[in-house]
Motif scaffolding. Structure first.
Motif, PDB file in Angstrom:
ATOM      1  N   ILE A   1       0.051  -5.286  16.345  1.00  0.00           N
ATOM      2  CA  ILE A   1      -0.898  -6.392  16.285  1.00  0.00           C
ATOM      3  C   ILE A   1      -0.425  -7.351  15.205  1.00  0.00           C
ATOM      4  O   ILE A   1      -0.154  -6.931  14.072  1.00  0.00           O
ATOM      5  CB  ILE A   1      -2.322  -5.905  15.914  1.00  0.00           C
ATOM      6  CG1 ILE A   1      -2.795  -4.804  16.860  1.00  0.00           C
ATOM      7  CG2 ILE A   1      -3.288  -7.059  15.829  1.00  0.00           C
ATOM      8  CD1 ILE A   1      -2.988  -5.226  18.280  1.00  0.00           C
ATOM      9  N   ARG A   2      -0.306  -8.640  15.529  1.00  0.00           N
ATOM     10  CA  ARG A   2      -0.003  -9.646  14.512  1.00  0.00           C
ATOM     11  C   ARG A   2      -1.330 -10.159  13.964  1.00  0.00           C
ATOM     12  O   ARG A   2      -2.162 -10.671  14.706  1.00  0.00           O
ATOM     13  CB  ARG A   2       0.784 -10.821  15.090  1.00  0.00           C
ATOM     14  CG  ARG A   2       1.092 -11.898  14.039  1.00  0.00           C
ATOM     15  CD  ARG A   2       1.800 -13.090  14.640  1.00  0.00           C
ATOM     16  NE  ARG A   2       3.008 -12.716  15.338  1.00  0.00           N
ATOM     17  CZ  ARG A   2       4.225 -12.649  14.769  1.00  0.00           C
ATOM     18  NH1 ARG A   2       4.378 -12.949  13.504  1.00  0.00           N
ATOM     19  NH2 ARG A   2       5.269 -12.292  15.483  1.00  0.00           N
ATOM     20  N   LEU A   3      -1.507  -9.991  12.680  1.00  0.00           N
ATOM     21  CA  LEU A   3      -2.720 -10.423  12.002  1.00  0.00           C
ATOM     22  C   LEU A   3      -2.367 -11.657  11.180  1.00  0.00           C
ATOM     23  O   LEU A   3      -1.555 -11.585  10.260  1.00  0.00           O
ATOM     24  CB  LEU A   3      -3.225  -9.303  11.082  1.00  0.00           C
ATOM     25  CG  LEU A   3      -4.435  -9.599  10.223  1.00  0.00           C
ATOM     26  CD1 LEU A   3      -5.650  -9.849  11.095  1.00  0.00           C
ATOM     27  CD2 LEU A   3      -4.691  -8.436   9.287  1.00  0.00           C
TER      28      LEU A   3
ATOM     29  N   ALA B   1      -2.407  -3.326   0.553  1.00  0.00           N
ATOM     30  CA  ALA B   1      -3.785  -3.050   0.140  1.00  0.00           C
ATOM     31  C   ALA B   1      -4.789  -3.496   1.204  1.00  0.00           C
ATOM     32  O   ALA B   1      -5.824  -2.856   1.388  1.00  0.00           O
ATOM     33  CB  ALA B   1      -4.085  -3.731  -1.187  1.00  0.00           C
ATOM     34  N   MET B   2      -4.462  -4.571   1.916  1.00  0.00           N
ATOM     35  CA  MET B   2      -5.377  -5.060   2.949  1.00  0.00           C
ATOM     36  C   MET B   2      -5.552  -4.048   4.068  1.00  0.00           C
ATOM     37  O   MET B   2      -6.623  -3.937   4.656  1.00  0.00           O
ATOM     38  CB  MET B   2      -4.864  -6.380   3.530  1.00  0.00           C
ATOM     39  CG  MET B   2      -4.944  -7.538   2.569  1.00  0.00           C
ATOM     40  SD  MET B   2      -4.188  -9.039   3.231  1.00  0.00           S
ATOM     41  CE  MET B   2      -5.176  -9.323   4.671  1.00  0.00           C
ATOM     42  N   LEU B   3      -4.497  -3.305   4.377  1.00  0.00           N
ATOM     43  CA  LEU B   3      -4.560  -2.358   5.488  1.00  0.00           C
ATOM     44  C   LEU B   3      -4.757  -0.915   5.058  1.00  0.00           C
ATOM     45  O   LEU B   3      -4.998  -0.055   5.898  1.00  0.00           O
ATOM     46  CB  LEU B   3      -3.295  -2.472   6.339  1.00  0.00           C
ATOM     47  CG  LEU B   3      -3.093  -3.811   7.047  1.00  0.00           C
ATOM     48  CD1 LEU B   3      -1.803  -3.790   7.858  1.00  0.00           C
ATOM     49  CD2 LEU B   3      -4.273  -4.152   7.932  1.00  0.00           C
ATOM     50  N   SER B   4      -4.645  -0.653   3.762  1.00  0.00           N
ATOM     51  CA  SER B   4      -4.811   0.734   3.320  1.00  0.00           C
ATOM     52  C   SER B   4      -6.245   1.186   3.560  1.00  0.00           C
ATOM     53  O   SER B   4      -7.191   0.425   3.429  1.00  0.00           O
ATOM     54  CB  SER B   4      -4.443   0.884   1.845  1.00  0.00           C
ATOM     55  OG  SER B   4      -5.375   0.227   1.035  1.00  0.00           O
ATOM     56  N   GLY B   5      -6.372   2.406   3.957  1.00  0.00           N
ATOM     57  CA  GLY B   5      -7.701   2.961   4.199  1.00  0.00           C
ATOM     58  C   GLY B   5      -8.216   2.728   5.603  1.00  0.00           C
ATOM     59  O   GLY B   5      -9.290   3.200   5.943  1.00  0.00           O
ATOM     60  N   ILE B   6      -7.466   1.990   6.433  1.00  0.00           N
ATOM     61  CA  ILE B   6      -7.885   1.802   7.817  1.00  0.00           C
ATOM     62  C   ILE B   6      -7.280   2.939   8.634  1.00  0.00           C
ATOM     63  O   ILE B   6      -6.054   3.057   8.727  1.00  0.00           O
ATOM     64  CB  ILE B   6      -7.420   0.435   8.371  1.00  0.00           C
ATOM     65  CG1 ILE B   6      -8.020  -0.708   7.547  1.00  0.00           C
ATOM     66  CG2 ILE B   6      -7.816   0.306   9.842  1.00  0.00           C
ATOM     67  CD1 ILE B   6      -7.515  -2.081   7.967  1.00  0.00           C
ATOM     68  N   PRO B   7      -8.113   3.795   9.208  1.00  0.00           N
ATOM     69  CA  PRO B   7      -7.604   4.950   9.947  1.00  0.00           C
ATOM     70  C   PRO B   7      -6.721   4.529  11.118  1.00  0.00           C
ATOM     71  O   PRO B   7      -7.042   3.594  11.849  1.00  0.00           O
ATOM     72  CB  PRO B   7      -8.863   5.647  10.463  1.00  0.00           C
ATOM     73  CG  PRO B   7      -9.976   5.100   9.643  1.00  0.00           C
ATOM     74  CD  PRO B   7      -9.563   3.732   9.197  1.00  0.00           C
ATOM     75  N   GLY B   8      -5.599   5.205  11.287  1.00  0.00           N
ATOM     76  CA  GLY B   8      -4.733   4.987  12.433  1.00  0.00           C
ATOM     77  C   GLY B   8      -3.857   3.754  12.360  1.00  0.00           C
ATOM     78  O   GLY B   8      -3.292   3.349  13.366  1.00  0.00           O
ATOM     79  N   VAL B   9      -3.734   3.130  11.174  1.00  0.00           N
ATOM     80  CA  VAL B   9      -2.948   1.900  11.038  1.00  0.00           C
ATOM     81  C   VAL B   9      -1.911   2.075   9.939  1.00  0.00           C
ATOM     82  O   VAL B   9      -2.221   2.529   8.839  1.00  0.00           O
ATOM     83  CB  VAL B   9      -3.853   0.692  10.682  1.00  0.00           C
ATOM     84  CG1 VAL B   9      -3.026  -0.557  10.444  1.00  0.00           C
ATOM     85  CG2 VAL B   9      -4.877   0.456  11.775  1.00  0.00           C
ATOM     86  N   ASP B  10      -0.661   1.729  10.251  1.00  0.00           N
ATOM     87  CA  ASP B  10       0.413   1.681   9.262  1.00  0.00           C
ATOM     88  C   ASP B  10       0.974   0.266   9.257  1.00  0.00           C
ATOM     89  O   ASP B  10       1.145  -0.340  10.325  1.00  0.00           O
ATOM     90  CB  ASP B  10       1.551   2.649   9.613  1.00  0.00           C
ATOM     91  CG  ASP B  10       1.171   4.095   9.393  1.00  0.00           C
ATOM     92  OD1 ASP B  10       0.398   4.375   8.450  1.00  0.00           O
ATOM     93  OD2 ASP B  10       1.643   4.949  10.154  1.00  0.00           O
ATOM     94  N   LEU B  11       1.276  -0.270   8.091  1.00  0.00           N
ATOM     95  CA  LEU B  11       1.880  -1.588   7.984  1.00  0.00           C
ATOM     96  C   LEU B  11       3.329  -1.491   8.448  1.00  0.00           C
ATOM     97  O   LEU B  11       4.115  -0.721   7.907  1.00  0.00           O
ATOM     98  CB  LEU B  11       1.819  -2.085   6.540  1.00  0.00           C
ATOM     99  CG  LEU B  11       2.452  -3.447   6.277  1.00  0.00           C
ATOM    100  CD1 LEU B  11       1.718  -4.543   7.038  1.00  0.00           C
ATOM    101  CD2 LEU B  11       2.449  -3.750   4.791  1.00  0.00           C
ATOM    102  N   ALA B  12       3.694  -2.271   9.457  1.00  0.00           N
ATOM    103  CA  ALA B  12       5.058  -2.252   9.992  1.00  0.00           C
ATOM    104  C   ALA B  12       5.933  -3.281   9.283  1.00  0.00           C
ATOM    105  O   ALA B  12       7.100  -3.020   9.013  1.00  0.00           O
ATOM    106  CB  ALA B  12       5.039  -2.525  11.491  1.00  0.00           C
ATOM    107  N   GLU B  13       5.382  -4.437   8.975  1.00  0.00           N
ATOM    108  CA  GLU B  13       6.149  -5.509   8.350  1.00  0.00           C
ATOM    109  C   GLU B  13       5.169  -6.525   7.800  1.00  0.00           C
ATOM    110  O   GLU B  13       4.078  -6.696   8.327  1.00  0.00           O
ATOM    111  CB  GLU B  13       7.038  -6.183   9.404  1.00  0.00           C
ATOM    112  CG  GLU B  13       7.949  -7.238   8.857  1.00  0.00           C
ATOM    113  CD  GLU B  13       8.846  -7.819   9.945  1.00  0.00           C
ATOM    114  OE1 GLU B  13       9.190  -8.994   9.805  1.00  0.00           O
ATOM    115  OE2 GLU B  13       9.179  -7.110  10.892  1.00  0.00           O
TER     116      GLU B  13
END
Length: 110
Positions: free
Chosen positions: A11-13, A69-81
Motif C-alpha cells: 500500500i502506498r501511503l 514510528a508512524m507504522l509501528s504498533g499496527i498489527p500485520g504491517v511492516d515498513l517496506a520502504e
C-alpha cells in the motif's frame, strides 16, 4: 472481507502536511542536537545534515519525520520502504483559494 494470500500486498501511503515554523532557532537547535547524537550517521551524512539544517528550516524539520514510528504498533504491517522530503511552500491560511487537493485526490500544482 479480504483473504490471506501467499503474495505480499503493498500500500502506498501518501501524507502531505503543512507545518508552521514558529521558532526557527529552537527548531534548528533541536535538529542539530538530534543529528549530532545520531550514532547511525556516517561523518559525511552528518556534515550534509548539519549544512541542510543551517541553510533552511525545511532541512531541520526533516530530521523529525519518522515513518517507522508512524507504522509501528499496527498489527500485520511492516515498513517496506520510505522516502520523504521537506520544502518551503507558499501557503496563506487566510486565502480560501488555496486548496491542497483539486477534488480528484491529486495535490494541486502551482
Amino acid at each position: 472481507m479480504t483473504s490471506e494470500t501467499s503474495e505480499p500486498r503493498y500500500i502506498r501511503l501518501q501524507i502531505e502536511l503543512i507545518a508552521e515554523i514558529v521558532d526557527e532557532k529552537a527548531l534548528a537547535a533541536a535538529a542539530l542536537e538530534q543529528v549530532r547524537d545520531d550514532a547511525f550517521l556516517e561523518d559525511e551524512e552528518r556534515a550534509e545534515a548539519i549544512a541542510a539544517i543551517e541553510i533552511d528550516p525545511a532541512g531541520s524539520i526533516a530530521h523529525f519525520v519518522d515513518p517507522v514510528a508512524m507504522l509501528s504498533g499496527i498489527p500485520g504491517v511492516d515498513l517496506a520502504e520510505a522516502t520523504w522530503e521537506s520544502q518551503p511552500v507558499d501557503y496563506d491560511p487566510e486565502n480560501e483559494d488555496w486548496d491542497l487537493y483539486d477534488g480528484e485526490g491529486e495535490p494541486q500544482q502551482d
